[in-house]
Design a protein around this motif. Sequence first.
Motif, short mmCIF file in Angstrom:
data_model
loop_
_atom_site.label_atom_id
_atom_site.label_comp_id
_atom_site.label_asym_id
_atom_site.label_seq_id
_atom_site.Cartn_x
_atom_site.Cartn_y
_atom_site.Cartn_z
N VAL A 178 0.86 -1.19 0.00
CA VAL A 178 0.00 0.00 0.00
C VAL A 178 0.89 1.24 0.00
CG1 VAL A 178 -1.84 -1.17 1.26
CG2 VAL A 178 -0.15 0.16 2.52
N ARG A 179 0.40 2.32 -0.56
CA ARG A 179 1.12 3.58 -0.52
C ARG A 179 0.59 4.38 0.66
NH1 ARG A 179 1.18 5.80 -6.75
NH2 ARG A 179 0.79 3.83 -7.82
N ALA A 180 1.49 4.96 1.44
CA ALA A 180 1.08 5.66 2.65
C ALA A 180 1.75 7.02 2.73
CB ALA A 180 1.42 4.84 3.89
N VAL A 181 0.96 8.03 3.12
CA VAL A 181 1.46 9.40 3.26
C VAL A 181 0.85 10.03 4.50
CG1 VAL A 181 1.39 11.74 2.27
CG2 VAL A 181 1.80 9.79 0.77
N ALA A 182 1.67 10.80 5.23
CA ALA A 182 1.17 11.67 6.30
C ALA A 182 1.22 13.09 5.74
CB ALA A 182 2.02 11.54 7.55
N LEU A 183 0.07 13.70 5.60
CA LEU A 183 -0.05 14.98 4.90
C LEU A 183 -0.49 16.10 5.82
CD1 LEU A 183 -0.04 16.27 1.96
CD2 LEU A 183 -2.51 15.92 2.03
N ALA A 184 0.30 17.18 5.87
CA ALA A 184 -0.14 18.39 6.57
C ALA A 184 -1.07 19.16 5.64
CB ALA A 184 1.07 19.24 6.95
N PRO A 185 -2.28 19.51 6.09
CA PRO A 185 -3.26 20.13 5.20
C PRO A 185 -3.27 21.66 5.21
CG PRO A 185 -4.34 19.52 7.22
CD PRO A 185 -2.88 19.13 7.37
N ILE A 229 -6.61 17.96 -1.81
CA ILE A 229 -6.21 16.65 -1.27
C ILE A 229 -6.69 15.52 -2.18
CG2 ILE A 229 -6.61 15.02 0.61
CD1 ILE A 229 -6.56 17.43 2.52
N LEU A 230 -7.90 15.64 -2.70
CA LEU A 230 -8.43 14.58 -3.56
C LEU A 230 -7.72 14.53 -4.91
CD1 LEU A 230 -12.24 14.80 -2.70
CD2 LEU A 230 -10.55 13.14 -1.89
N ARG A 231 -7.21 15.64 -5.37
CA ARG A 231 -6.35 15.61 -6.56
C ARG A 231 -5.01 14.96 -6.23
NH1 ARG A 231 -8.38 20.95 -7.23
NH2 ARG A 231 -6.42 21.86 -6.48
N TYR A 232 -4.53 15.25 -5.03
CA TYR A 232 -3.24 14.73 -4.59
C TYR A 232 -3.27 13.22 -4.41
CZ TYR A 232 0.60 13.87 -1.26
OH TYR A 232 1.70 13.36 -0.62
N ILE A 233 -4.32 12.69 -3.84
CA ILE A 233 -4.35 11.28 -3.46
C ILE A 233 -4.37 10.35 -4.67
CG2 ILE A 233 -6.85 10.90 -3.27
CD1 ILE A 233 -6.31 9.44 -0.63
N VAL A 234 -4.74 10.86 -5.85
CA VAL A 234 -4.77 10.01 -7.04
C VAL A 234 -3.56 10.26 -7.94
CG1 VAL A 234 -7.27 9.78 -7.02
CG2 VAL A 234 -6.23 11.65 -8.31
N ARG A 235 -2.62 11.07 -7.50
CA ARG A 235 -1.42 11.31 -8.29
C ARG A 235 -0.61 10.03 -8.49
NH1 ARG A 235 0.99 16.78 -8.22
NH2 ARG A 235 3.00 15.67 -8.26
N ASP A 236 0.06 9.95 -9.63
CA ASP A 236 0.90 8.78 -9.90
C ASP A 236 2.04 8.66 -8.91
OD1 ASP A 236 -0.69 8.07 -12.04
OD2 ASP A 236 0.60 9.04 -13.54
N ASP A 237 2.51 9.81 -8.40
CA ASP A 237 3.65 9.79 -7.48
C ASP A 237 3.23 9.80 -6.02
OD1 ASP A 237 2.71 12.38 -7.35
OD2 ASP A 237 4.66 13.34 -7.65
N PHE A 238 1.96 9.55 -5.75
CA PHE A 238 1.49 9.48 -4.36
C PHE A 238 2.28 8.41 -3.62
CE2 PHE A 238 -1.09 7.64 -0.99
CZ PHE A 238 -1.55 8.76 -0.31
N GLY A 239 2.83 8.78 -2.48
CA GLY A 239 3.61 7.85 -1.67
C GLY A 239 5.10 7.99 -1.83
#
Length: 250
Positions: A178-185, A229-239
């Motif tokens: 799984v790809r995992a990110v901790a994101l400051a919003p 955030i929803l644009r970010y979460i589907v990026r190819d480089d997410f994670g």
Amino acid sequence: MQATTVAIVTGASRGLGQALAMGLLGPDTYLCTVARTRNTELAARAAQSGAQLQQIQCDLADPAAAEQTATRIMGSLPTDAQRYLLINNAGIVDPVGQADQLLQASAITAALTLNITSVMLLTAAFVQASKPRQADSRILNISSGAGRNPTPGWSVYCASKAALDHYTRVLACENHGVRAVALAPGVIDTAMQHAIRGAAPADFPNVAKFQQLHEQGQLSSPEATAARILRYIVRDDFGDTVLDDIRNYD
């Protein structure tokens, strides 16, 4: 209709969580939300959009309830989606106060349970459920700049978000598929921010700074932040960047 995307969002009754849930609704989506209260506006929007919505009422600050909810959610997810998303958004800034005033174990425990323990429980269940499906699985933990910079008066919040960041780094390096990110919003105009602005200066010395941000219109709306955030979460480089900040992106 078969769902191509399965999404789980915690803290979806208001603020950023509600905005994220609203943005995920669609005819090809199965959305599961977790919050203490049922969101009637979200239910109405789901009916209009044709989305499949499951709302689970749970206080994630209760460890037993959080554990039961994690098991319940993962046992009921559709099995043939192309993408699985877990957005751990629920969080609390309380208790606010100087470190020498933090004398109530129950308040500290509740905050740590909500901000980090429930995340670990939901993530473990999510990974176990999604791994056999070999789908595109992504976990987004909503963190905070407070986890990366010490803020007087926010000992518990800072500690829990720092723990969340490091937990996410461990999760990513364990390579569970799984790809995992901790994101400051960023700083968002939510009920949490309203409560922060009402804190006593003796408890939270930076209160004037947050009052000024509000007065000068420098707070982002939940809807605008959710869209980013929803644009970010589907990026190819997410994670690729495990500790990230949404303000680094358009």
